[in-house]
Write a protein that holds these residues in place. Structure first.
Motif, PDB file in Angstrom:
ATOM      1  N   VAL A   1       0.850  -1.203   0.000  1.00  0.00           N
ATOM      2  CA  VAL A   1       0.000   0.000   0.000  1.00  0.00           C
ATOM      3  C   VAL A   1       0.882   1.248   0.000  1.00  0.00           C
ATOM      4  O   VAL A   1       0.656   2.209  -0.749  1.00  0.00           O
ATOM      5  N   TYR A   2       1.920   1.221   0.821  1.00  0.00           N
ATOM      6  CA  TYR A   2       2.826   2.367   0.923  1.00  0.00           C
ATOM      7  C   TYR A   2       3.560   2.615  -0.397  1.00  0.00           C
ATOM      8  O   TYR A   2       3.627   3.740  -0.880  1.00  0.00           O
ATOM      9  N   GLU A   3       4.081   1.554  -0.988  1.00  0.00           N
ATOM     10  CA  GLU A   3       4.810   1.716  -2.256  1.00  0.00           C
ATOM     11  C   GLU A   3       3.872   2.219  -3.352  1.00  0.00           C
ATOM     12  O   GLU A   3       4.260   3.063  -4.164  1.00  0.00           O
ATOM     13  N   MET A   4       2.651   1.694  -3.391  1.00  0.00           N
ATOM     14  CA  MET A   4       1.681   2.168  -4.384  1.00  0.00           C
ATOM     15  C   MET A   4       1.452   3.664  -4.198  1.00  0.00           C
ATOM     16  O   MET A   4       1.374   4.425  -5.165  1.00  0.00           O
ATOM     17  N   ALA A   5       1.334   4.075  -2.924  1.00  0.00           N
ATOM     18  CA  ALA A   5       0.971   5.469  -2.638  1.00  0.00           C
ATOM     19  C   ALA A   5       2.116   6.424  -2.966  1.00  0.00           C
ATOM     20  O   ALA A   5       1.919   7.414  -3.669  1.00  0.00           O
ATOM     21  N   ILE A   6       3.312   6.135  -2.446  1.00  0.00           N
ATOM     22  CA  ILE A   6       4.361   7.153  -2.627  1.00  0.00           C
ATOM     23  C   ILE A   6       4.969   7.123  -4.025  1.00  0.00           C
ATOM     24  O   ILE A   6       5.433   8.140  -4.512  1.00  0.00           O
TER      25      ILE A   6
END
Lengths: 150, 476
Positions: free
Chosen positions: A82-87
């Motif tokens: 989720v974090y990698e998708m977001a940033i």
């Protein structure tokens, strides 16, 4: 056709599914091993956002996370994606996971999010502890699942 | 759920008396039809909440209650720090300070209608919505730190809005005692270009017309008249709030044994208010609240820019801005004595009645506006708080309709394009980057907002003032 990177692992498409849960969505992955089930969870997560077939696996991202036990590791893993998708504003089409003693290293192949082409339906906010389960059935097959908040 | 175990107090109040390990009663406000339609999990989750340390009076559920994470969505619970009370990341939720802001336009429907199509198209272009669409602001960590302390006040000071806007926002647009240092680098990273964005899921910006007035004398004070055009914005603290929710949920789950907490459900993860972890979470949560208030303020600025280009006759003024995923420190009368409490509202709206000191001066005679969003094809409501002393559920009311069908079910059943076409025939223009997103948010995937609001009124949680019907909806 897009040419996949040479480092791409030659594996069969893992088995995954999404399932209904109140206002949100559950993701579930299956595999012969724990790592394969986690890879399948990654695909299920991408499919919550958009149709997998719209995503190309052109760029790789490395992820590392660790936890005390497999369920906590799944929580970490989903949140790491989720974090990698977001940033990075990316969507991921292929996942390769290695797990040793509850330490996970992974390569994620995907591409930059293109709202017109990918038509992302929702953004995933994070993993939850609801329905969080990692287990092996009698035949030795692994499954990993949790509800994600969207 | 079936009614076994519920004591019927009135037609709209249901109670489960405390028996160990419950510490207080569970109280649910809904009519019988709504209660029967609720998932069994709502009862279980509400009863679980009654078991938390330091809980005061009762755990409450609103008429729109549904199955959440640990706490039911539509849940209200208050804790006393002096009695070992806790603060719960799950009790606030992932989208910290998600809420609704309603803006008056001073336009009447006939003035607006010739511009409806142009406004829909221009708003779809100007309002960043959906996953992967960043905002116009790119903030470094130092600037973000200022947002997390300043809230909507920061936005106004930087040219996004007018000082008068702040008078119509909870806490004057700035939640005090925020601690940006308690926010993780990951949360900062997720927010860098997200300020002034709607997000996705059930978030929206909607142009609406007042279709019905229920209390003309109150509506007059709120400056709402039949056929007035207003705009409502539903969104929250974006990636920053989501990451804070994730970070602290995880930390609280791990720390629970060290506090001697035996949780019936991991999602109830909490920490004593008087602990380092509890204080850090409260500081981070307040920072996320300021982020949400600043986010809605910047979106209001973008909205004003669009109206000033296309319909300069409009004057946009904030009616009110209220959060519905939050924990607030408030004073409430409990057994006749004032107590300082940490009130969690998870999918529930604060609803302070007439005369309450926290209601803006101009609205104090009528009470705090309660802004309730419906689905895109139905309606939304403006209510006002009923009790000055927060006599019901610590001064709380419902926040929305609640889903009746899952996202996966809705996406299988409906096509986004069909929904957009059907609503267009009814004069409602939908703009969204994702047709599957529209299908997942299909109006029929939600419960009847009218039924929920009528139950809130009958239970004396809040009073109906006006019904709003959608004209243009920008979906995330």
């Amino acid at each position: 056709m897009h040419r996949q990177p040479e480092t791409m692992p030659a594996i069969a498409e893992p088995h995954w599914e999404v399932y209904a849960h109140g206002a949100d969505v559950g993701i579930r992955g299956f595999g012969a091993g724990l790592a394969e089930a986690f890879e399948a969870v990654g695909l299920a997560l991408t499919s919550v956002v958009c149709e997998l077939s719209r995503v190309q696996a052109s760029h790789a991202v490395e992820v590392h996370c660790a936890a005390r036990e497999p369920e906590a590791l799944l929580f970490e893993w989903v949140n790491a994606i989720v974090y990698e998708m977001a940033i990075r504003r990316m969507l991921f089409r292929r996942y390769r996971v290695a797990i040793v003693d509850c330490e996970l290293t992974a390569s994620l192949w995907g591409e930059a999010l293109d709202p017109q082409r990918h038509e992302p339906a929702v953004e995933v906010k994070g993993a939850t502890y609801t329905d969080l389960r990692v287990q092996q059935d009698d035949s030795g097959r692994w499954s990993a699942q949790c509800i994600v908040d969207v | 759920m079936d009614l076994d175990g519920w004591e019927r107090v009135s037609a709209t109040e249901w109670r489960i008396a405390p028996r160990a390990p419950m510490r207080v009663a569970a109280v649910l406000y809904a009519d019988e039809a709504l209660l029967r339609a609720m998932d069994e999990k709502v009862r279980q989750q509400l009863v679980n909440v009654t078991r938390l340390p330091g809980i005061v009076e009762a755990a409450y559920a609103m008429p729109d209650a549904h199955w959440g994470y640990g706490f039911p969505i539509g849940g209200v619970a208050a804790f006393d720090a002096d009695a070992g009370g806790v603060v719960s990341a799950g009790g606030v939720g992932f989208d910290i300070s998600c809420g609704v802001r309603t803006v008056l336009t001073a336009l009447r429907r006939p003035q607006f209608e010739p511009h409806q199509l142009a406004l829909a198209n221009e708003l779809a272009r100007a309002i960043p919505a959906g996953m992967g669409r960043g905002g116009y602001l790119h903030l470094d960590d130092a600037q973000l730190g200022e947002v997390l302390t300043g809230g909507a006040r920061w936005a106004v000071e930087h040219g996004y809005g007018e000082p008068a806007d702040l008078l119509r926002i909870e806490d004057g647009g700035q939640v005090l005692h925020a601690k940006p240092a308690c926010v993780s680098p990951r949360a900062y990273a997720r927010m860098r270009d997200q300020l002034g964005t709607l997000g996705s899921g059930n978030h929206y910006l909607e142009i609406q017309a007042v279709s019905e007035i229920y209390r003309p004398e109150v509506a007059e004070i709120l400056e709402l008249h039949r056929d007035d055009v207003v705009v409502s914005i539903h969104c929250g603290s974006r990636g920053l709030g989501h990451q804070i929710g994730t970070d602290y949920l995880q930390e609280m789950v791990h720390a629970a044994p060290s506090f001697g907490l035996q949780l019936p459900d991991r999602e109830l993860a909490c920490a004593p208010i008087r602990s380092d972890l509890g204080q850090r979470y409260l500081g981070a949560m307040r920072a996320a609240s300021n982020c949400a208030l600043a986010n809605r303020q910047v979106l209001t600025h973008l909205l004003r820019e669009v109206f000033s280009r296309l319909l300069p006759a409009a004057t946009l003024r904030v009616l009110y801005d209220v959060s519905h995923n939050i924990c607030k420190e408030e004073t409430h009368q409990v057994d006749g004595a004032p107590r300082r409490l940490f009130v969690h509202r998870k999918g529930a709206t604060r609803a302070f009645g007439p005369g309450h000191a926290d209601v803006p001066d101009a609205l104090r005679t009528v009470g705090q506006p309660v802004l309730i969003g419906g689905s895109m094809g139905t309606g939304s409501f403006v209510l006002v708080g009923a009790h000055a002393d927060g006599a019901r559920a610590f001064g709380s009311a419902c926040h929305g309709a609640g889903r009746s069908m899952s996202r996966t079910g809705a996406a299988k059943r409906w096509s986004g394009r069909q929904i957009v076409a059907q609503l267009a025939e009814r004069g409602i223009l939908i703009r969204s980057p994702s047709m599957r997103g529209v299908a997942e948010e299909a109006p029929e995937a939600y419960k009847s907002i009218d039924q929920v609001v009528d139950a809130a009124e009958a239970a004396q949680l809040a009073h109906k003032v006006a019904r709003l019907e959608p004209l243009v909806c920008i979906k995330g």
